[in-house]
Design a protein around this motif. Structure first.
Motif, PDB file in Angstrom:
ATOM      1  N   ARG A 123       0.817  -1.203   0.000  1.00 52.24           N
ATOM      2  CA  ARG A 123       0.000   0.000   0.000  1.00 52.24           C
ATOM      3  C   ARG A 123       0.859   1.265   0.000  1.00 52.24           C
TER       4      ARG A 123
ATOM      5  N   SER B 107     -13.787   2.492   4.267  1.00 52.66           N
ATOM      6  CA  SER B 107     -13.225   3.720   4.855  1.00 52.66           C
ATOM      7  C   SER B 107     -11.798   3.961   4.375  1.00 52.66           C
ATOM      8  N   ASP B 108     -11.093   2.896   3.947  1.00 51.67           N
ATOM      9  CA  ASP B 108      -9.744   3.057   3.404  1.00 51.67           C
ATOM     10  C   ASP B 108      -9.785   3.603   1.977  1.00 51.67           C
ATOM     11  N   SER B 109     -10.734   3.079   1.171  1.00 52.91           N
ATOM     12  CA  SER B 109     -10.768   3.435  -0.246  1.00 52.91           C
ATOM     13  C   SER B 109     -11.448   4.770  -0.522  1.00 52.91           C
TER      14      SER B 109
END
Length: 223
Positions: free
Chosen positions: A167, A197-199
């Motif tokens: 990442r 929530s990461d993307s």
């Protein structure tokens, strides 16, 4: 497009069950709902408002749960932040459905996202179809998500995941850009992602617009 018009188009196109399910998957109608059967777990395709209220809504929910219970399978009923009635989440919980992590539905014009991908050193982007590659992807997805996961105006981008050690190098952004190129070549107008929530922050920096929140409610057969 104005948000309400975009939501209406999203409801009519992206929320409907696909017209041509893959082999081994079929659709069954129950009033305003469509049951998608034959996947890893069942799925309920529902409009923003089924029209059912109170006890009628409870019976509608219970029928879906009991249908998949008889098959010994889990089932997902995905709801959106603008769905009606307001007590739908509570009624799903009362029937034994458990909410998973909420996601953000983000949408963008395909032509605004399509670009030549920029890749970090040591990374090659290629389209795959061989069984061996598909099994490798499945193994990677299982590591990322901690679970074993075996043409219109909207195209959904699914399965975007990067191993933790890879990442922060632009791989996800490159994958989105390339898939947007493929969608643009097919005349698809909008891209849609149910983003974690990461993307979501990455996609919004790329130009995606937050359209709604969505939460999968899942019923799982007891062991």
């Amino acid at each position: 497009m104005e948000r309400e018009a975009l939501l209406a188009a999203f409801d009519a196109q992206a929320r409907a069950a696909p017209p041509d399910p893959p082999p081994g998957v079929w659709h069954e109608t129950d009033g305003p709902l469509v049951r998608v059967v034959g996947q890893e777990r069942g799925f309920i395709s529902a409009p923003r408002d089924t029209g059912a209220r109170g006890a009628d809504l409870d019976r509608l929910i219970t029928r879906q749960r009991d249908y998949f219970a008889a098959r010994g399978e889990a089932v997902e009923w995905k709801i959106y932040g603008y769905d009606e009635p307001a007590d739908l989440p509570g009624r799903l919980r009362a029937a034994g459905f458990v909410p998973e992590d909420p996601e953000t539905v983000v949408v963008a014009l395909t032509t605004a996202i399509a670009a030549e991908p920029v890749l970090p050193d040591g990374v090659v982007l290629r389209q795959v179809t061989a069984d061996e590659d598909m099994h490798r992807i499945a193994a990677m997805e299982a590591r990322v998500w901690g679970a074993d996961r075996g043409t219109g105006e909207f195209a959904g981008l699914w399965g975007g995941a990067t191993l933790a050690e890879w990442r922060g190098r632009g791989i996800y952004r490159a994958l989105v850009a390339r898939r947007a190129q493929l969608a643009a070549a097919r005349g698809v107008r909008y891209l849609q992602v149910d983003a974690s929530s990461d993307s979501a922050p990455i996609l919004q920096r790329l130009g995606f617009q937050a359209l709604a929140t969505t939460t999968p409610y899942v019923w799982t057969p007891p062991r």
